[in-house]
Design an enzyme around this catalytic site. Structure first.
Site, mmCIF file in Angstrom:
data_model
loop_
_atom_site.group_PDB
_atom_site.id
_atom_site.type_symbol
_atom_site.label_atom_id
_atom_site.label_comp_id
_atom_site.label_asym_id
_atom_site.label_seq_id
_atom_site.Cartn_x
_atom_site.Cartn_y
_atom_site.Cartn_z
ATOM 1 C CG ASP A 8 -2.065 0.968 1.110
ATOM 2 O OD1 ASP A 8 -2.349 1.412 -0.013
ATOM 3 O OD2 ASP A 8 -2.669 1.306 2.146
ATOM 4 N N GLY A 11 0.150 5.430 -4.419
ATOM 5 C CA GLY A 11 -0.446 6.708 -4.827
ATOM 6 C C GLY A 11 0.119 7.874 -4.036
ATOM 7 C CD1 TRP A 13 7.492 7.025 -2.255
ATOM 8 C CD2 TRP A 13 7.001 6.757 -4.432
ATOM 9 N NE1 TRP A 13 8.675 7.067 -2.955
ATOM 10 C CE2 TRP A 13 8.399 6.907 -4.289
ATOM 11 C CE3 TRP A 13 6.458 6.574 -5.705
ATOM 12 C CZ2 TRP A 13 9.270 6.877 -5.386
ATOM 13 C CZ3 TRP A 13 7.318 6.550 -6.789
ATOM 14 C CH2 TRP A 13 8.715 6.693 -6.631
ATOM 15 C CB SER A 53 -8.948 -4.989 -3.290
ATOM 16 O OG SER A 53 -9.510 -3.703 -3.457
ATOM 17 C CB THR A 54 -13.546 -7.169 -4.939
ATOM 18 O OG1 THR A 54 -13.425 -7.157 -3.507
ATOM 19 C CG2 THR A 54 -13.283 -8.579 -5.441
ATOM 20 C CG ASN A 56 -7.970 -1.654 -5.269
ATOM 21 O OD1 ASN A 56 -7.110 -2.517 -5.107
ATOM 22 N ND2 ASN A 56 -8.152 -0.699 -4.362
ATOM 23 C CD1 TRP A 57 -13.442 -4.443 -9.206
ATOM 24 C CD2 TRP A 57 -12.688 -3.682 -11.173
ATOM 25 N NE1 TRP A 57 -12.873 -5.502 -9.892
ATOM 26 C CE2 TRP A 57 -12.415 -5.066 -11.102
ATOM 27 C CE3 TRP A 57 -12.306 -2.982 -12.330
ATOM 28 C CZ2 TRP A 57 -11.773 -5.766 -12.132
ATOM 29 C CZ3 TRP A 57 -11.668 -3.682 -13.356
ATOM 30 C CH2 TRP A 57 -11.411 -5.047 -13.255
ATOM 31 N NE ARG A 59 -7.529 2.404 -5.498
ATOM 32 C CZ ARG A 59 -6.342 2.359 -4.952
ATOM 33 N NH1 ARG A 59 -5.273 2.655 -5.672
ATOM 34 N NH2 ARG A 59 -6.191 2.019 -3.683
HETATM 35 C C1 IPE Z 1 -5.458 -2.615 -0.380
HETATM 36 O O1 IPE Z 1 -5.092 -1.279 -0.470
HETATM 37 C C2 IPE Z 1 -5.486 -3.223 -1.744
HETATM 38 C C3 IPE Z 1 -4.196 -3.476 -2.349
HETATM 39 C C4 IPE Z 1 -3.029 -3.202 -1.840
HETATM 40 C C5 IPE Z 1 -4.257 -4.093 -3.646
HETATM 41 P P1 IPE Z 1 -6.170 -0.106 -0.582
HETATM 42 O O2 IPE Z 1 -5.403 1.136 -0.707
HETATM 43 O O3 IPE Z 1 -7.135 -0.410 -1.649
HETATM 44 O O4 IPE Z 1 -6.913 -0.198 0.822
HETATM 45 P P2 IPE Z 1 -7.789 0.880 1.583
HETATM 46 O O5 IPE Z 1 -8.812 1.377 0.606
HETATM 47 O O6 IPE Z 1 -6.868 1.968 2.033
HETATM 48 O O7 IPE Z 1 -8.366 0.152 2.738
HETATM 49 C C1 IPE Z 2 -1.522 0.265 -3.386
HETATM 50 O O1 IPE Z 2 -1.257 1.623 -3.416
HETATM 51 C C2 IPE Z 2 -1.704 -0.334 -4.748
HETATM 52 C C3 IPE Z 2 -3.078 -0.730 -5.067
HETATM 53 C C4 IPE Z 2 -4.127 -0.603 -4.292
HETATM 54 C C5 IPE Z 2 -3.293 -1.288 -6.383
HETATM 55 P P1 IPE Z 2 -2.443 2.693 -3.419
HETATM 56 O O2 IPE Z 2 -2.828 2.981 -4.821
HETATM 57 O O3 IPE Z 2 -3.557 2.224 -2.553
HETATM 58 O O4 IPE Z 2 -1.738 3.940 -2.789
HETATM 59 P P2 IPE Z 2 -2.355 4.946 -1.733
HETATM 60 O O5 IPE Z 2 -2.828 4.119 -0.569
HETATM 61 O O6 IPE Z 2 -3.498 5.641 -2.422
HETATM 62 O O7 IPE Z 2 -1.250 5.845 -1.386
HETATM 63 MG MG MG Z 3 -4.004 2.474 -0.591
#
Ligand code: IPE
Ligand code: IPE
Ligand code: MG
Length: 228
Positions: A8, A11, A13, A53-54, A56-57, A59
């Site tokens: 995690d 984004g 970073w 993750s399920t 993450n769609w 975004r």
């Molecule tokens: C968890 O991270 C999913 C992955 C690392 C693939 P998220 O960034 O999606 O989790 P939340 O939304 O902060 O809980």
């Molecule tokens: C984890 O980094 C990667 C995925 C969830 C695919 P993030 O994209 O969640 O990064 P942050 O948490 O927004 O910084």
């Molecule tokens: Mg994240």
């Protein structure tokens, strides 16, 4: 030993370094590659990484399509490398919703590495723990109706067998970067007795030394499993 990782912070970073979120994911995928390389050197039995993750769609379309493109390229490269490496690759998560190109690469990668005996690397793609449990229950019901399983009581072993991680030991250690202290729907059944290690660093900053430190901290834990 089985180590699970929630990568995690890509984004955050990226924003901090004036890069786009997708550039952050690109660097993150390179870090994952290096950590897997290191896990192989250390003869870790299982490493399982949360890639998408399920949830993450939800975004932006730009970020989701960037992540899908990155995943597909990553899988394509893994297929090329698979022949010369002793790594078994497995993918957990729901196939439905993924593109035909990605599903095809997942199938090729799993098929071509199924007899390998080295480190088992599992990617969680379109994975959600609650979704996994629902799919497992539906499949148990289906197999009961079709007589594939008869006179069987619902048990922890039966449920485990129907999860995507069937046959794998539960994780011993979960590492999550970015300072968030939650599991975000990652392996809820399997993490029941897992040790957690959270660190403030963002995933693109994670190094082999951080991995060593997580292992060191783990070695100091006293796992009691309910015993006194
Ligand atoms: C968890 O991270 C999913 C992955 C690392 C693939 P998220 O960034 O999606 O989790 P939340 O939304 O902060 O809980
Ligand atoms: C984890 O980094 C990667 C995925 C969830 C695919 P993030 O994209 O969640 O990064 P942050 O948490 O927004 O910084
Ligand atoms: Mg994240």
């Amino acid at each position: 030993m089985h180590i699970a990782i929630i990568m995690d912070g890509n984004g955050r970073w990226a924003s901090k370094n004036n890069l786009s979120r997708n550039e952050g994911h690109k660097i993150g995928s390179e870090v994952l590659q290096d950590i897997i390389e290191y896990a192989k050197e250390l003869n870790i039995d299982y490493i399982t990484a949360y890639a998408f993750s399920t949830e993450n769609w939800s975004r932006s379309t730009e970020e989701v399509s960037g992540l899908m493109k990155l995943l597909e390229n990553y899988l394509a490269r893994a297929i090329k490398k698979a022949r010369s490496e002793n790594v078994k690759v497995r993918v957990i998560g729901k196939k439905e919703g993924l593109s035909a190109g990605i599903i095809d690469k997942i199938d090729k990668l799993e098929e071509s590495t199924k007899d390998k005996t080295g480190t088992c690397v599992t990617f969680a793609i379109n994975y959600g723990g609650r979704d996994e449990i629902v799919r497992a229950c539906s499949n148990i019901l289906k197999d009961m109706k079709e007589g594939v399983i008869v006179n069987t009581q619902i048990s922890q072993e039966l449920i485990s067998q129907y999860l995507d991680t069937s046959g794998m030991p539960d994780p011993d250690l979960l590492i999550r970067t970015s300072g968030e202290m939650r599991t975000s729907n990652f392996l809820p059944w399997q993490l029941a007795y897992t040790e957690f290690y959270f660190l403030e660093k963002m995933w693109p900053e994670f190094t082999r030394e951080d991995f060593d430190e997580a292992l060191r901290m783990y070695s100091l834990r006293n796992r009691r499993f309910g015993k006194s």
